[in-house]
Design a protein around this motif. Structure first.
Motif, PDB file in Angstrom:
ATOM      1  N   LEU A 128       0.828  -1.210   0.000  1.00 28.03           N
ATOM      2  CA  LEU A 128       0.000   0.000   0.000  1.00 28.03           C
ATOM      3  C   LEU A 128       0.859   1.256   0.000  1.00 28.03           C
ATOM      4  O   LEU A 128       0.592   2.205  -0.742  1.00 28.03           O
ATOM      5  N   SER A 129       1.917   1.247   0.800  1.00 28.98           N
ATOM      6  CA  SER A 129       2.782   2.424   0.855  1.00 28.98           C
ATOM      7  C   SER A 129       3.490   2.651  -0.474  1.00 28.98           C
ATOM      8  O   SER A 129       3.641   3.798  -0.916  1.00 28.98           O
ATOM      9  N   CYS A 130       3.906   1.573  -1.126  1.00 31.55           N
ATOM     10  CA  CYS A 130       4.553   1.715  -2.443  1.00 31.55           C
ATOM     11  C   CYS A 130       3.575   2.287  -3.465  1.00 31.55           C
ATOM     12  O   CYS A 130       3.949   3.141  -4.281  1.00 31.55           O
ATOM     13  N   LEU A 131       2.323   1.845  -3.406  1.00 29.98           N
ATOM     14  CA  LEU A 131       1.312   2.387  -4.324  1.00 29.98           C
ATOM     15  C   LEU A 131       1.015   3.858  -4.029  1.00 29.98           C
ATOM     16  O   LEU A 131       0.871   4.662  -4.959  1.00 29.98           O
ATOM     17  N   LEU A 132       0.921   4.196  -2.753  1.00 31.65           N
ATOM     18  CA  LEU A 132       0.668   5.594  -2.390  1.00 31.65           C
ATOM     19  C   LEU A 132       1.793   6.508  -2.875  1.00 31.65           C
ATOM     20  O   LEU A 132       1.536   7.583  -3.424  1.00 31.65           O
ATOM     21  N   VAL A 133       3.016   6.081  -2.659  1.00 33.60           N
ATOM     22  CA  VAL A 133       4.154   6.902  -3.083  1.00 33.60           C
ATOM     23  C   VAL A 133       4.221   6.980  -4.607  1.00 33.60           C
ATOM     24  O   VAL A 133       4.512   8.042  -5.175  1.00 33.60           O
ATOM     25  N   SER A 134       3.932   5.893  -5.278  1.00 34.32           N
ATOM     26  CA  SER A 134       4.008   5.871  -6.743  1.00 34.32           C
ATOM     27  C   SER A 134       2.995   6.808  -7.388  1.00 34.32           C
ATOM     28  O   SER A 134       3.286   7.469  -8.388  1.00 34.32           O
ATOM     29  N   PHE A 135       1.793   6.847  -6.827  1.00 30.28           N
ATOM     30  CA  PHE A 135       0.731   7.653  -7.431  1.00 30.28           C
ATOM     31  C   PHE A 135       0.479   8.961  -6.690  1.00 30.28           C
ATOM     32  O   PHE A 135      -0.565   9.592  -6.901  1.00 30.28           O
ATOM     33  N   ALA A 136       1.407   9.380  -5.841  1.00 31.04           N
ATOM     34  CA  ALA A 136       1.229  10.614  -5.074  1.00 31.04           C
ATOM     35  C   ALA A 136       1.237  11.819  -6.000  1.00 31.04           C
ATOM     36  O   ALA A 136       2.143  11.985  -6.824  1.00 31.04           O
ATOM     37  N   ASP A 137       0.213  12.646  -5.845  1.00 31.18           N
ATOM     38  CA  ASP A 137       0.179  13.885  -6.620  1.00 31.18           C
ATOM     39  C   ASP A 137       0.320  15.105  -5.718  1.00 31.18           C
ATOM     40  O   ASP A 137       0.267  16.231  -6.181  1.00 31.18           O
ATOM     41  N   SER A 138       0.497  14.875  -4.429  1.00 28.06           N
ATOM     42  CA  SER A 138       0.737  15.967  -3.488  1.00 28.06           C
ATOM     43  C   SER A 138       1.788  15.519  -2.471  1.00 28.06           C
ATOM     44  O   SER A 138       2.014  14.325  -2.274  1.00 28.06           O
ATOM     45  N   PHE A 139       2.366  16.485  -1.824  1.00 27.34           N
ATOM     46  CA  PHE A 139       3.400  16.206  -0.831  1.00 27.34           C
ATOM     47  C   PHE A 139       2.814  15.466   0.372  1.00 27.34           C
ATOM     48  O   PHE A 139       3.450  14.584   0.945  1.00 27.34           O
ATOM     49  N   THR A 140       1.571  15.790   0.732  1.00 24.61           N
ATOM     50  CA  THR A 140       0.912  15.132   1.857  1.00 24.61           C
ATOM     51  C   THR A 140       0.722  13.643   1.588  1.00 24.61           C
ATOM     52  O   THR A 140       0.972  12.807   2.467  1.00 24.61           O
ATOM     53  N   LEU A 141       0.293  13.310   0.406  1.00 18.12           N
ATOM     54  CA  LEU A 141       0.108  11.905   0.047  1.00 18.12           C
ATOM     55  C   LEU A 141       1.452  11.173   0.010  1.00 18.12           C
ATOM     56  O   LEU A 141       1.538   9.998   0.408  1.00 18.12           O
ATOM     57  N   LEU A 142       2.489  11.852  -0.431  1.00 18.66           N
ATOM     58  CA  LEU A 142       3.834  11.276  -0.418  1.00 18.66           C
ATOM     59  C   LEU A 142       4.266  10.964   1.013  1.00 18.66           C
ATOM     60  O   LEU A 142       4.777   9.880   1.296  1.00 18.66           O
ATOM     61  N   LEU A 143       4.042  11.920   1.931  1.00 18.38           N
ATOM     62  CA  LEU A 143       4.416  11.703   3.326  1.00 18.38           C
ATOM     63  C   LEU A 143       3.590  10.586   3.959  1.00 18.38           C
ATOM     64  O   LEU A 143       4.111   9.801   4.760  1.00 18.38           O
ATOM     65  N   LEU A 144       2.318  10.495   3.610  1.00 22.40           N
ATOM     66  CA  LEU A 144       1.475   9.424   4.133  1.00 22.40           C
ATOM     67  C   LEU A 144       1.979   8.060   3.664  1.00 22.40           C
ATOM     68  O   LEU A 144       2.064   7.105   4.451  1.00 22.40           O
ATOM     69  N   GLY A 145       2.343   7.968   2.402  1.00 25.98           N
ATOM     70  CA  GLY A 145       2.893   6.717   1.871  1.00 25.98           C
ATOM     71  C   GLY A 145       4.207   6.349   2.527  1.00 25.98           C
ATOM     72  O   GLY A 145       4.450   5.181   2.847  1.00 25.98           O
ATOM     73  N   ARG A 146       5.053   7.343   2.749  1.00 27.47           N
ATOM     74  CA  ARG A 146       6.342   7.071   3.405  1.00 27.47           C
ATOM     75  C   ARG A 146       6.147   6.708   4.874  1.00 27.47           C
ATOM     76  O   ARG A 146       6.907   5.920   5.433  1.00 27.47           O
ATOM     77  N   ALA A 147       5.105   7.259   5.526  1.00 28.42           N
ATOM     78  CA  ALA A 147       4.818   6.886   6.914  1.00 28.42           C
ATOM     79  C   ALA A 147       4.345   5.430   6.989  1.00 28.42           C
ATOM     80  O   ALA A 147       4.745   4.681   7.885  1.00 28.42           O
ATOM     81  N   CYS A 148       3.500   5.021   6.032  1.00 33.41           N
ATOM     82  CA  CYS A 148       3.075   3.610   5.976  1.00 33.41           C
ATOM     83  C   CYS A 148       4.284   2.704   5.754  1.00 33.41           C
ATOM     84  O   CYS A 148       4.388   1.623   6.345  1.00 33.41           O
ATOM     85  N   LEU A 149       5.186   3.143   4.915  1.00 33.45           N
ATOM     86  CA  LEU A 149       6.415   2.388   4.677  1.00 33.45           C
ATOM     87  C   LEU A 149       7.206   2.247   5.971  1.00 33.45           C
ATOM     88  O   LEU A 149       7.721   1.166   6.275  1.00 33.45           O
ATOM     89  N   ALA A 150       7.298   3.317   6.735  1.00 38.26           N
ATOM     90  CA  ALA A 150       8.085   3.284   7.969  1.00 38.26           C
ATOM     91  C   ALA A 150       7.519   2.279   8.967  1.00 38.26           C
ATOM     92  O   ALA A 150       8.270   1.535   9.602  1.00 38.26           O
ATOM     93  N   VAL A 151       6.197   2.236   9.093  1.00 36.32           N
ATOM     94  CA  VAL A 151       5.583   1.289  10.030  1.00 36.32           C
ATOM     95  C   VAL A 151       5.835  -0.146   9.575  1.00 36.32           C
ATOM     96  O   VAL A 151       6.217  -1.009  10.368  1.00 36.32           O
TER      97      VAL A 151
END
Length: 166
Positions: A128-151
Motif C-alpha cells: 500500500l505504501s509503495c502504491l501511495l508513493v508511486s501515485f502521489a500527486d501531493s506532498f501530503t500523500l507522499l508523506l502518508l505513503g512514506r509513513a506507511c512504509l516506515a511502520v
C-alpha cells in the motif's frame, strides 16, 4: 599409579552420567527406539518450508529497494510535485522519524498475534505504501505513503532480525 587415577576418573564420570536425569531420559528413549525397528516414512520427515524463506527474502529485497531508491530520485520527485528538493528530502526524514517512534510501540500493539498473519499484514501495508508513493500527486500523500512504509519497515526489519520464520 596413573591407570588408577584414570580408572577413578572414568568411574566418577560414569557415575555422574548414570545419575543425570537427562542421560537417563536419553537412555530410555534410545532403548525404546531400538525395540521398534521401523524406519520413518518419507511423509513423516519434516521438510523445510522454502516458500517462507522466499517470502522473507522477497520482503527484504523490497524493503531495501524502497528504503534507498527515493534518495536517488529526490530531484525528479521534487519536479513532479512542484516542491523544492530539500522539501522532497523531508520524505526520507519523515520515514526515519515514524520508524523510530513506531518501533517503540509495535511490539505491544501486535502482542501475541500469530507472526505469519502479522508478516502478511505488514507486507500488505508495504505494498500500500509503495502504491501511495508511486501515485502521489501531493506532498501530503507522499508523506502518508512514506509513513506507511516506515511502520511496515519497522516491523518487517525487526521480524527479520529477531524471529525465526522457518
Amino acid at each position: 599409579m596413573k591407570s588408577d587415577e584414570s580408572c577413578e576418573n572414568v568411574k566418577y564420570v560414569t557415575y555422574k552420567m548414570l545419575h543425570c536425569a537427562a542421560f537417563r531420559h536419553f537412555l530410555r528413549r534410545s532403548l525404546m527406539s531400538h525395540s521398534n525397528e521401523t524406519k520413518p516414512h518419507a511423509r513423516d520427515l519434516a521438510r523445510p518450508n522454502w516458500s517462507a524463506v522466499f517470502a522473507v527474502a522477497f520482503c527484504v529485497a523490497c524493503l531495501i529497494t524502497v528504503e534507498f531508491l527515493p534518495v536517488s530520485l529526490l530531484t525528479p520527485m521534487a519536479l513532479d510535485l512542484g516542491i523544492s528538493e530539500g522539501m522532497a528530502g523531508q520524505s526520507v526524514t519523515t520515514t526515519a522519524f515514524v520508524a523510530m517512534f513506531s518501533s517503540l510501540f509495535i511490539t505491544t500493539v501486535i502482542g501475541k498475534t500469530d507472526r505469519r498473519y502479522v508478516v502478511i499484514l505488514f507486507s500488505l501495508l508495504l505494498t500500500l505504501s509503495c502504491l501511495l508513493v508511486s501515485f502521489a500527486d501531493s506532498f501530503t500523500l507522499l508523506l502518508l505513503g512514506r509513513a506507511c512504509l516506515a511502520v511496515s519497515y519497522t516491523h518487517l526489519r525487526a521480524h527479520e532480525t529477531l524471529s525465526d520464520l522457518v
